[in-house]
Design an enzyme around this catalytic site. Structure first.
Site, PDB file in Angstrom:
ATOM      1  N   VAL A  20      39.177   2.943 -42.294  1.00 12.11           N
ATOM      2  CA  VAL A  20      39.676   4.212 -42.837  1.00 12.11           C
ATOM      3  C   VAL A  20      38.519   5.180 -43.090  1.00 12.11           C
ATOM      4  CG1 VAL A  20      40.772   5.236 -44.887  1.00 12.11           C
ATOM      5  CG2 VAL A  20      41.750   3.194 -43.839  1.00 12.11           C
ATOM      6  N   ASP A  39      27.542   3.834 -47.257  1.00 12.14           N
ATOM      7  CA  ASP A  39      27.879   2.406 -47.349  1.00 12.14           C
ATOM      8  C   ASP A  39      26.625   1.659 -47.809  1.00 12.14           C
ATOM      9  OD1 ASP A  39      30.404   0.753 -45.736  1.00 12.14           O
ATOM     10  OD2 ASP A  39      28.734  -0.388 -46.561  1.00 12.14           O
ATOM     11  N   PHE A 159      47.722   6.657 -44.333  1.00 14.69           N
ATOM     12  CA  PHE A 159      48.861   6.094 -43.590  1.00 14.69           C
ATOM     13  C   PHE A 159      48.545   5.845 -42.112  1.00 14.69           C
ATOM     14  CE2 PHE A 159      50.591   8.457 -47.221  1.00 14.69           C
ATOM     15  CZ  PHE A 159      51.375   7.473 -47.821  1.00 14.69           C
ATOM     16  N   LEU A 160      47.258   5.921 -41.714  1.00 16.60           N
ATOM     17  CA  LEU A 160      46.939   5.741 -40.287  1.00 16.60           C
ATOM     18  C   LEU A 160      47.195   4.308 -39.827  1.00 16.60           C
ATOM     19  CD1 LEU A 160      44.080   4.013 -39.926  1.00 16.60           C
ATOM     20  CD2 LEU A 160      43.073   6.161 -40.595  1.00 16.60           C
ATOM     21  N   GLU A 162      46.042   1.239 -37.017  1.00 18.10           N
ATOM     22  CA  GLU A 162      44.986   0.829 -36.097  1.00 18.10           C
ATOM     23  C   GLU A 162      45.495   1.005 -34.669  1.00 18.10           C
ATOM     24  OE1 GLU A 162      42.952  -2.842 -36.864  1.00 18.10           O
ATOM     25  OE2 GLU A 162      43.149  -2.573 -39.024  1.00 18.10           O
ATOM     26  N   LYS A 211      52.413   4.626 -51.144  1.00 14.12           N
ATOM     27  CA  LYS A 211      51.696   3.841 -50.131  1.00 14.12           C
ATOM     28  C   LYS A 211      52.285   2.426 -50.028  1.00 14.12           C
ATOM     29  CE  LYS A 211      48.622   2.036 -47.507  1.00 14.12           C
ATOM     30  NZ  LYS A 211      48.145   2.386 -46.210  1.00 14.12           N
ATOM     31  N   ASN A 215      54.528   0.863 -46.641  1.00 14.52           N
ATOM     32  CA  ASN A 215      54.207  -0.386 -45.930  1.00 14.52           C
ATOM     33  C   ASN A 215      55.247  -1.473 -46.196  1.00 14.52           C
ATOM     34  OD1 ASN A 215      52.030   0.663 -44.666  1.00 14.52           O
ATOM     35  ND2 ASN A 215      50.486  -0.555 -45.719  1.00 14.52           N
ATOM     36  N   CYS A 267      47.093  -4.962 -43.262  1.00 21.77           N
ATOM     37  CA  CYS A 267      47.779  -4.129 -44.265  1.00 21.77           C
ATOM     38  C   CYS A 267      49.113  -4.695 -44.733  1.00 21.77           C
ATOM     39  CB  CYS A 267      47.985  -2.735 -43.707  1.00 21.77           C
ATOM     40  SG  CYS A 267      46.435  -1.999 -43.190  1.00 21.77           S
ATOM     41  N   ARG A 334      42.725  -9.847 -37.979  1.00 25.60           N
ATOM     42  CA  ARG A 334      43.172 -10.204 -39.330  1.00 25.60           C
ATOM     43  C   ARG A 334      44.687 -10.457 -39.324  1.00 25.60           C
ATOM     44  NH1 ARG A 334      40.375  -5.480 -42.696  1.00 25.60           N
ATOM     45  NH2 ARG A 334      40.664  -4.419 -40.710  1.00 25.60           N
TER      46      ARG A 334
HETATM   47  C1  UGA Z   1      50.135  -0.203 -41.005  1.00 25.05           C
HETATM   48  C2  UGA Z   1      51.027   1.045 -41.205  1.00 25.05           C
HETATM   49  O1  UGA Z   1      51.842   1.234 -40.054  1.00 25.05           O
HETATM   50  C3  UGA Z   1      50.175   2.289 -41.468  1.00 25.05           C
HETATM   51  O2  UGA Z   1      51.016   3.397 -41.732  1.00 25.05           O
HETATM   52  C4  UGA Z   1      49.280   2.022 -42.689  1.00 25.05           C
HETATM   53  O3  UGA Z   1      48.411   3.129 -42.942  1.00 25.05           O
HETATM   54  C5  UGA Z   1      48.423   0.803 -42.402  1.00 25.05           C
HETATM   55  O4  UGA Z   1      49.287  -0.339 -42.146  1.00 25.05           O
HETATM   56  C6  UGA Z   1      47.560   0.549 -43.625  1.00 25.05           C
HETATM   57  O5  UGA Z   1      48.115   0.295 -44.699  1.00 25.05           O
HETATM   58  O6  UGA Z   1      46.337   0.719 -43.539  1.00 25.05           O
HETATM   59  P1  UGA Z   1      48.765  -1.221 -38.931  1.00 25.05           P
HETATM   60  O7  UGA Z   1      48.594  -2.439 -39.773  1.00 25.05           O
HETATM   61  O8  UGA Z   1      47.590  -0.655 -38.236  1.00 25.05           O
HETATM   62  O9  UGA Z   1      49.372  -0.002 -39.828  1.00 25.05           O
HETATM   63  O10 UGA Z   1      49.807  -1.588 -37.794  1.00 25.05           O
HETATM   64  P2  UGA Z   1      51.339  -1.397 -37.386  1.00 25.05           P
HETATM   65  O11 UGA Z   1      51.363  -0.787 -36.060  1.00 25.05           O
HETATM   66  O12 UGA Z   1      52.137  -0.757 -38.441  1.00 25.05           O
HETATM   67  O13 UGA Z   1      51.786  -2.918 -37.210  1.00 25.05           O
HETATM   68  C7  UGA Z   1      51.746  -3.853 -38.277  1.00 25.05           C
HETATM   69  C8  UGA Z   1      52.371  -5.170 -37.845  1.00 25.05           C
HETATM   70  O14 UGA Z   1      53.772  -5.050 -37.671  1.00 25.05           O
HETATM   71  C9  UGA Z   1      51.841  -5.706 -36.510  1.00 25.05           C
HETATM   72  O15 UGA Z   1      51.706  -7.090 -36.609  1.00 25.05           O
HETATM   73  C10 UGA Z   1      52.924  -5.336 -35.520  1.00 25.05           C
HETATM   74  O16 UGA Z   1      52.974  -6.167 -34.387  1.00 25.05           O
HETATM   75  C11 UGA Z   1      54.150  -5.538 -36.382  1.00 25.05           C
HETATM   76  N1  UGA Z   1      55.308  -4.760 -35.904  1.00 25.05           N
HETATM   77  C12 UGA Z   1      55.262  -3.409 -35.854  1.00 25.05           C
HETATM   78  C13 UGA Z   1      56.453  -5.440 -35.518  1.00 25.05           C
HETATM   79  O17 UGA Z   1      56.520  -6.686 -35.550  1.00 25.05           O
HETATM   80  N2  UGA Z   1      57.540  -4.714 -35.108  1.00 25.05           N
HETATM   81  C14 UGA Z   1      57.519  -3.358 -35.063  1.00 25.05           C
HETATM   82  O18 UGA Z   1      58.547  -2.756 -34.691  1.00 25.05           O
HETATM   83  C15 UGA Z   1      56.362  -2.698 -35.437  1.00 25.05           C
END
Ligand code: UGA
Length: 451
Positions: A20, A39, A159-160, A162, A211, A215, A267, A334
């Site tokens: 972030v 950092d 809310f970004l 990865e 937040k 999530n 996350c 992770r």
């Molecule tokens: C997530 C949130 O989407 C962000 O908005 C938030 O800022 C971030 O956590 C955080 O708190 O820093 P991220 O962990 O990068 O982002 O990834 P996502 O794309 O949301 O996926 C998370 C998990 O859910 C992955 O394991 C993905 O495979 C799974 N997933 C996602 C599903 O199993 N089904 C879906 O339809 C979508």
């Protein structure tokens, strides 16, 4: 800082050059602010000074290079240099879960103590890390141990995602500012004007809860899809068809519903556990968040037991696990499904090989395992394989021509953990196909042959 200054570009410092922190630093500099990334990790800062990032994120290295060339983005380990001129300081350090499941605030509070002696009068200290309500009071207390200067506080949750972090940050769905003072709202609103996103101005507690709420809602949605998928397998329905049908309801929507092996990453698992732990501390031990966490935790073991029965056991089978990262377009492992799937397959007697376009099991610091090796190409991983797990929907994995490696002299299984492949095509190639939430019948003679 005067109010008139608040509408011009600002001197910003971002503490913490993790995911972030680096993305935010580059984006704020891109929008014309003078930014320091700070950092205590000298190695990381040396890399960043050279526009090198210690992780894989599409488009980030290019944005870093571009903004560093303008002179608006600098990296340092020197608190005095980075804090003494800063109008706004954003704390974006990690908040790992403590053994209790609650957020461990030690890095947030350590950063607060370290920045305090160099704070200029009326600077705004913003907490960007994910923290529970009540954290700003602790930050204020920590800062006051080292300075008598007046400062402001705010919360600015991130809310970004990865894999799409640069695009998400350049064009967010919304900016949430949690504060109490009109001056702080004014400065932070002006800072975020160029992002062109709706700005939600609320209390710090609401911002922090928002937040966790975002999530936890998304994790609940995924868990809901997974639970439904398990029922579809029992009754002839197809989860993708069900989602298509309900997705037209505008209250529900068709996006962000993919069933699979459970949510992973740095996350969702952490934030669900933290909200569950927080619920327990306020006397709500039996609520939804505790249940969601438990369902996600046990999902992979449950699925592997199910597949073990369907394919007649994993013992002495060569299994290829394709996709080791937690999702496509990142090398982050992770809470990646692979980190649970691979040890369980080994325990069940399989010989496992892995492949990922970017993630590396050993470089990520995971232990060397007997009966597991990561190979450099997808073809090498699929050589003489009995079972293929399409675990992560990297384009290279989804688009691969599995017909090329099909050995007609033995049954081979393709387990599509993300429902990405064309079932008819896979069956035409001659694989036994298993997916999530689809009632694919496994021919009993194939089960017998594979024993
Ligand atoms: C997530 C949130 O989407 C962000 O908005 C938030 O800022 C971030 O956590 C955080 O708190 O820093 P991220 O962990 O990068 O982002 O990834 P996502 O794309 O949301 O996926 C998370 C998990 O859910 C992955 O394991 C993905 O495979 C799974 N997933 C996602 C599903 O199993 N089904 C879906 O339809 C979508």
């Amino acid at each position: 800082m005067s109010v008139s200054q608040s509408t011009r570009s600002l001197n910003l410092t971002i503490i913490g050059t993790g995911f972030v922190g680096v993305v935010s630093a580059a984006v704020y500099a891109h929008f014309g602010n003078q930014v320091y990334g700070l950092d205590i990790d000298k190695h990381k800062i040396d890399l960043l000074k050279d526009s090198q990032i210690p992780f894989f994120e599409p488009g980030l290295a290019e944005l870093l290079q571009k903004t560093q060339k303008t002179g608006r983005l600098k990296f340092t380990t020197n608190y005095q240099k980075a804090i003494s001129q800063a109008d706004v300081i954003l704390i974006a350090v990690g908040t790992p879960s403590a053994p209790s499941g609650n957020a461990d605030l030690k890095y947030v509070l350590a950063a607060s103590v370290s920045l305090a002696p160099y704070l200029k009068q009326d600077a705004i200290v913003v907490v960007k890390s994910t923290v529970p309500p009540g954290t700003l009071a602790k930050v204020a207390e920590a800062i006051k141990t080292k300075t008598k200067r007046h400062f402001y506080l705010a919360s600015l949750p991130e809310f970004l995602k990865e894999g799409t972090a640069v695009a998400d940050t350049l064009k967010p769905d919304r900016i949430v500012i949690g504060a109490t003072d009109p001056f702080v709202f004014q400065v932070l609103e002006a800072l975020h004007q160029p992002f062109g996103a709706p700005i939600v101005k609320i209390s710090p507690e609401s911002a922090q809860m928002a937040k966790y709420a975002a999530n936890n809602f998304l994790a609940t949605r995924i868990t809901f899809a997974n639970q439904l998928a398990d029922l579809c397998e029992k009754n002839g329905a197809d989860i993708d068809e069900v989602i298509k049908a309900i997705g037209y309801d505008q209250r529900i929507g068709a996006h962000y519903w993919y069933p699979g092996f459970g949510y992973g990453g740095s996350c969702f698992p952490k934030d669900v556990k933290e909200l569950a732990a927080y619920s327990r501390t306020v006397g709500e031990a039996d609520n939804l968040f505790n249940k969601i966490d438990a369902l996600n935790e046990t999902r992979i073991a449950k699925l592997l037991d199910h597949y073990e029965k369907l394919i007649g056991g994993f013992e002495h089978k060569k299994v290829a696990v394709l996709g080791l990262s937690f999702k496509p377009n990142t090398n982050d492992m992770r809470v990646a499904p692979s980190t649970k799937v691979i040890p369980l397959l080994i325990e069940k007697g399989a010989e496992v090989v892995g492949y990922d376009p970017k993630a590396s099991w050993l470089e990520f610091g995971l232990p060397q395992l007997d009966n597991f090796q990561q190979l450099k190409t997808i073809e090498a991983a699929l050589e003489n394989v009995d079972v293929i797990f399409v675990l992560i929907e990297w384009p290279e994995i989804v688009q691969f021509d599995y017909g090329k490696i099909r050995q007609k002299n033995k049954p081979q299984w393709l387990i599509d953990a993300r429902n990405q492949l064309d079932i008819q095509q896979v069956q035409k190639w001659g694989f036994n196909y298993l997916a999530i939430g689809k009632s694919v019948k496994v021919p009993s003679y194939e089960r017998a042959k594979s024993k």
